[in-house]
Each structure stands twice: as C-alpha cells, then as structure tokens.
Design an enzyme around this catalytic site. Structure first.
Site, short mmCIF file in Angstrom:
data_model
loop_
_atom_site.label_atom_id
_atom_site.label_comp_id
_atom_site.label_asym_id
_atom_site.label_seq_id
_atom_site.Cartn_x
_atom_site.Cartn_y
_atom_site.Cartn_z
CG LEU A 39 -2.00 -1.04 1.29
CD1 LEU A 39 -2.78 -0.92 2.60
CD2 LEU A 39 -2.95 -0.91 0.11
CB ILE A 184 9.91 14.32 -11.46
CG1 ILE A 184 8.62 14.25 -10.63
CG2 ILE A 184 10.63 12.98 -11.45
CD1 ILE A 184 7.58 13.27 -11.12
CD GLU A 203 11.14 21.59 -20.17
OE1 GLU A 203 11.20 20.62 -19.38
OE2 GLU A 203 10.14 21.83 -20.87
CB ALA A 319 0.81 13.19 -1.89
CG HIS A 443 15.06 36.28 17.25
ND1 HIS A 443 15.39 36.64 15.97
CD2 HIS A 443 16.17 36.49 18.01
CE1 HIS A 443 16.65 37.07 15.95
NE2 HIS A 443 17.14 36.98 17.17
C1 LIG Z 1 9.29 10.99 -8.34
C2 LIG Z 1 8.03 11.59 -7.76
C3 LIG Z 1 8.11 12.48 -6.71
C4 LIG Z 1 6.96 13.03 -6.18
N1 LIG Z 1 7.08 13.91 -5.15
C5 LIG Z 1 5.96 14.46 -4.60
C6 LIG Z 1 6.05 15.34 -3.50
O1 LIG Z 1 7.14 15.64 -3.01
N2 LIG Z 1 4.91 15.84 -2.97
C7 LIG Z 1 3.67 15.53 -3.49
O2 LIG Z 1 2.66 16.01 -2.98
N3 LIG Z 1 3.56 14.70 -4.55
C8 LIG Z 1 4.66 14.16 -5.11
N4 LIG Z 1 4.53 13.29 -6.16
C9 LIG Z 1 3.19 13.05 -6.71
C10 LIG Z 1 2.43 12.05 -5.84
O3 LIG Z 1 3.15 10.85 -5.81
C11 LIG Z 1 1.03 11.82 -6.39
O4 LIG Z 1 0.37 13.06 -6.53
C12 LIG Z 1 0.23 10.94 -5.45
O5 LIG Z 1 0.84 9.68 -5.33
C13 LIG Z 1 -1.19 10.76 -5.99
O6 LIG Z 1 -1.90 9.94 -5.11
P1 LIG Z 1 -3.11 9.04 -5.64
O7 LIG Z 1 -3.69 8.39 -4.43
O8 LIG Z 1 -4.00 9.85 -6.50
O9 LIG Z 1 -2.47 7.95 -6.61
P2 LIG Z 1 -1.22 6.98 -6.52
O10 LIG Z 1 -0.30 7.32 -5.44
O11 LIG Z 1 -0.69 6.91 -7.91
O12 LIG Z 1 -1.88 5.60 -6.13
C14 LIG Z 1 -2.74 4.93 -7.01
C15 LIG Z 1 -2.72 3.46 -6.67
O13 LIG Z 1 -3.74 2.81 -7.40
C16 LIG Z 1 -3.29 1.54 -7.83
N5 LIG Z 1 -4.12 1.18 -8.98
C17 LIG Z 1 -4.14 1.77 -10.20
N6 LIG Z 1 -5.10 1.20 -10.97
C18 LIG Z 1 -5.66 0.24 -10.21
C19 LIG Z 1 -6.72 -0.67 -10.43
N7 LIG Z 1 -7.41 -0.69 -11.58
N8 LIG Z 1 -7.04 -1.56 -9.46
C20 LIG Z 1 -6.38 -1.54 -8.27
N9 LIG Z 1 -5.37 -0.68 -7.99
C21 LIG Z 1 -5.03 0.20 -8.95
C22 LIG Z 1 -1.83 1.77 -8.15
O14 LIG Z 1 -1.10 0.56 -8.07
C23 LIG Z 1 -1.42 2.77 -7.06
O15 LIG Z 1 -0.88 2.11 -5.95
C24 LIG Z 1 5.68 12.69 -6.70
C25 LIG Z 1 5.58 11.77 -7.76
C26 LIG Z 1 6.74 11.23 -8.28
C27 LIG Z 1 6.62 10.25 -9.43
#
Ligand SMILES: Cc1cc2nc3c(=O)[nH]c(=O)nc-3n(C[C@H](O)[C@H](O)[C@H](O)COP(=O)(O)OP(=O)(O)OC[C@H]3O[C@@H](n4cnc5c(N)ncnc54)[C@H](O)[C@@H]3O)c2cc1C
Length: 469
Positions: A39, A184, A203, A319, A443
């Site tokens: 998870l 990223i 870029e 997140a 401070h």
């Molecule tokens: C390198 C990197 C760095 C990042 N740094 C930050 C940061 O510093 N701060 C920040 O706020 N955000 C950051 N993010 C973005 C952040 O990770 C995402 O915004 C966040 O994870 C989104 O959460 P979510 O619950 O929408 O989806 P996710 O975290 O993507 O979770 C979705 C889950 O659903 C599961 N899933 C998908 N389809 C299905 C299905 N059909 N059935 C069952 N399970 C399924 C997947 O396996 C996954 O575990 C970063 C992302 C990356 C790639």
C-alpha cells in the site's frame, strides 16, 4: 469470492488509503483494492518518500561540505550506493507496513488485484477472482509514467531510467542526461549531481517550471548552473542509441545539433492518469482530453454514488491534494456536508534551495490584471539564515492593496517546504497583513522572514533599508 460492502476504494495510494480509513472511521464497511503488493501508491513507494529520502541524504553531505568554512574538518565525503539504496528501501517498507497496519486496525478488507467496473454497483478484481458489490465507490487509481516517444525508445526498453529506477539508486553513474525540466527531473537531477554525477538537463519549453513565478525559479536555476554541466532550454532530444559505455544522444538546441555520450539517461517526461482500463465508459463516466475524470465539489463523478480523487482528477497532481479530496469523499459518503472548496494548494520543490508557493502568483496576477501589493524579504537580511549559512532566497507575500488580505505567498530558500504551510493557513483563513505582523514569530527562526515580508509590504520592515521615496 464475493463481497457486499458500503464502500469500495480502488487504489491504495495516499488518496485511496486515506479515503478507506476515513470512511471506516465514519462507520462504513470498506473494501480496499490495490493492484500492487504494497500500500502507499506512487507517493510512498516510488515518488514523494523515496525522492525526499534520497534528497535528504545528499543534503547532509552538502551541508558537511559547506560547513568546512564553519570549522568542521572532514577529510572526505563519499557515498555507498548499496547502503543508500537499502536506506531508501527500508524507509519505504517501514512506512508501507505502517499503512497496512492502519488499514487492518480498522477491519478494512484488503484485496490485491486490478479492479474494473462490470456494473454501476460492482467491480471485478482481476488477479483475485473477486467481485465487490458496493453502495459507493471511490476511484483513486493515480497516474503512471509517460514512456518516451516510440522513435526515441527504439530498442532501449527499460535501459533508460525513469524516476522509478533512479530512486532505487542502482548505481551512481558518472554522467546523466535528464530529459524534462519539471520538478521530478530537477529534484532527481540535483540529487544525482550531489552524489557526484555530471548532469545535463534538456527541456523542450523555454522555461523551467512554468507554474512558478520566474523570481522563485531563478533561485533554482542559479544553483543548477553551478551544479549541472549544462541546462538546455528550448531543446529536444532527437536520438538515443546504446553504446558500450552507456548512451549516445543527439540534442537539438537553440545553437544547433550536438552529440554527446552519457553513462545513463533519465526520462522525466511527465505522467498520465490511470483511467483507461477501469470500464468507465460502459458506466457513462467519460474522461476529458487529458484522461482526467470530471468531478464536482464533493468529488462525485456523473454517477452520484461513484467518486474520483487524486491524480485522476483536475488540479495539481500532488499527494496532499489527493488526501484532502479523500477526506471530502469519505465525509460525503457518510452523509456529512463536506466540499473540496480549498482556496489554495501549496506546491513545493525539494530542490536546493527549496522553493514553494501557494495561492495567487505574481504571474497569474499580471496575466489576469489583478492588482496586488508585494512585500518581499531577502533571507540575506535574516539573522537565522546568516547563522546557518543559508542566505539564498526570499519570502514574498501578495496582498489585496485595499483590504491587505493575503492572496499568495512564494518562498525560495531553506525550509521553504515547511514555511509555506503558514502562508496556506493565512490564505484559507482570510488573514491580512496585520495578522502576520502582530503574531509573534519565534526568534531566531526562518519563520520571521514571513513576518518581515508582511512588514515589507507596508514598507515597515526594520531589517530592510528604508525605500527611496
Ligand atoms: C518521483 C516523484 C516524486 C513526487 N514527489 C511528490 C512530492 O514531493 N509531494 C507531493 O505532494 N507529490 C509528489 N509526487 C506526486 C504524488 O506521488 C502523487 O500526486 C500521489 O501519489 C497521488 O496519489 P493518488 O492516491 O492519486 O495515486 P497513486 O499514489 O498513484 O496511487 C494509485 C494506486 O492505485 C493503484 N491502482 C491503479 N489502478 C488500479 C486498479 N485498476 N485496481 C487496483 N489498484 C489500482 C496503483 O497501483 C497505485 O498504488 C511525486 C511523484 C513522483 C513520481
């Protein structure tokens, strides 16, 4: 196996597991479906947590190097890639175990497999041969990495790194080409530069981080210019081939085409929502041209009993936005009056120095002809910044010129990621300059820069020269 439940949550990332736990705490029976073994989603397993763990390690080394001028004697700083990789893995595993325990603690039924809607009140979980019948569903399936375009990818397969590989630190390459100047690419590029890798960044657009104000971005660019071999804006990678020692790459820059060799290549070319394989169109839930699911303020899709949250909805793919929406969806399902009506979502770049902003930006104010007063305070004038040798950057506050209500805040510098929360709270509470000025800030701390920026907006900062009238 067939489950009958109040709520099925699809996806166990920060959005999904928060929705599941919040709904269970509000008295609902919940089934949580996650296709991965752990998870935590992208954020915990492949995004926020591993990247910030890596960046923290690099920052420690950087601080020690800088502290040589402060009297710390350190002969040599090096990195053990194996130990670093293990540290990142353990951090991720510990947190993922913690989430599993929280889920079990609420008696949430967890099913591992890929969920797809087969009816408007049923999902089938592939891999677990399970049907879940539900009253409410929360879709929280997140996003996945954009692969390189086919013409670039020919025959390279998984040889080219994505953020997934880079964050496991399989090695410290001698040189790295980062394709993509989003947050990223910048965070991982700077981290590897800190590990000793020679980094080049390419870029396609003329600017890095178009969403942030140029003065904030400039602080990061200044640092990247010192750390990176090159930053090519308005440039495009046109060819990547495998060589004995790594990759041969052709780049078209503003000055013509160049060819170079790199030990490793990182494709940081964005992400897209996981909405294609969920059986949505059969239910009448359409996605927009970016693959996002439209939702209302209560996070409901066009089907009022099916909710969507996180990276699969419009707005910043972060997140903390997913987590806020998760709470809203759970509360609405539990019959509470709740809405995702937040005024601002803070954005943070864990670069060196960090930058963060929330609410209105100067760029947006100019574009939309919104009058603002800007108060800016440089960290070079702050006692705490001087005492820890971190004087790059500033805090700026945007206010309504008449009411002095705080509309936006931007911070570049040490602890920007922590400090921005005060700006966000101020905006959400409708605070004014006076609130920031009369609240006593401890401070000597970096938080005083927020109070000073508020005073600067009134030309009353005692630590700045009097403006010429
Ligand atoms: C390198 C990197 C760095 C990042 N740094 C930050 C940061 O510093 N701060 C920040 O706020 N955000 C950051 N993010 C973005 C952040 O990770 C995402 O915004 C966040 O994870 C989104 O959460 P979510 O619950 O929408 O989806 P996710 O975290 O993507 O979770 C979705 C889950 O659903 C599961 N899933 C998908 N389809 C299905 C299905 N059909 N059935 C069952 N399970 C399924 C997947 O396996 C996954 O575990 C970063 C992302 C990356 C790639």
């Amino acid at each position: 196996m067939i489950y009958d439940t109040d709520v099925v949550v699809i996806g166990g990332g920060p959005g999904g597991y928060t929705a599941a736990i919040a709904a269970a705490d509000l008295g609902k029976e919940v089934v949580l479906v996650e296709s991965a073994e752990q998870l935590g989603g992208v954020c915990l397993t492949r995004g926020c947590i591993p990247s910030k763990t890596l960046i923290h390690v690099v920052n420690i080394a950087d601080s020690v190097r800088q502290a040589e001028t402060m009297g710390i004697v350190c002969e040599k700083i090096g990195f053990d890639p194996g130990a670093l990789a293990a540290h990142i893995r353990t951090t991720v595993d510990d947190l993922a175990d913690g989430v599993s325990r929280l889920v079990k603690n609420r008696d949430i039924e967890q099913v591992q497999g890929h969920a797809r809607f087969i009816e408007s009140n049923q999902v089938y979980v592939d891999g677990a041969n399970t049907i879940v019948r539900f009253k409410h569903a929360v879709i929280a399936t997140g996003s996945r990495i954009n692969e390189l375009p086919e013409d670039l990818d020919a025959g390279l397969g998984s040889d080219v790194w994505t953020s997934d590989q880079a964050l496991t630190v399989p090695e410290i390459p001698s040189s790295l080409l980062v394709i993509g100047g989003g947050y990223i690419g910048l965070e991982i590029g700077q981290a590897y530069a800190g590990l000793g890798t020679r980094v080049t960044l390419v870029e396609t657009s003329p600017h890095l981080l178009a969403a942030a104000d140029p003065d904030l971005v400039q602080v990061v660019i200044n640092q990247c210019k010192k750390q990176f071999d090159a930053v090519h804006l308005n440039s495009r990678v046109t060819k990547i081939t495998r060589t004995d020692t790594g990759f041969g790459v052709k780049i078209v820059t503003e000055n013509g085409e160049t060819s170079d060799d790199f030990a490793q290549v990182l494709a940081a070319t964005g992400r897209r929502p996981n909405t294609t394989d969920l059986g949505l169109s059969a239910l009448g839930i359409d996605t927009n041209d970016q693959g996002l699911i439209p939702v209302d303020e209560q996070c409901r899709t066009v089907l009022p009993h099916i909710f969507a949250i996180g990276d699969i909805t419009a707005g910043p793919a972060l997140a903390h936005k997913a987590v806020r929406q998760a709470r809203v969806a759970a509360e609405v399902i539990a019959g509470k009056k709740s809405a995702y009506d937040n005024v601002s979502v803070p954005a943070v770049l864990f670069t060196r120095p960090e930058i963060a902003w929330t609410g209105l930006t100067e760029t947006k104010a100019q574009k939309n002809s919104i009058p603002v007063t800007v108060g800016k305070f440089p960290l070079s004038a702050l006692g705490r910044a001087k005492s820890v040798g971190r004087t790059h950057g500033f805090v700026k506050i945007l206010t309504d010129p008449d009411s002095e209500q705080i509309l936006g805040m931007g911070i570049a510098g040490e602890h920007a990621s922590e400090l921005i929360a005060e700006g966000n709270l101020a905006i959400e509470m409708g605070a004014c300059l006076e609130d920031l000025i009369v609240s006593i800030h401890p401070h000597p701390t970096f938080s005083e820069a927020i109070m000073e920026a508020a005073e600067a907006a009134r030309h009353k900062s005692v630590h700045l020269m009097k403006p010429q009238r």
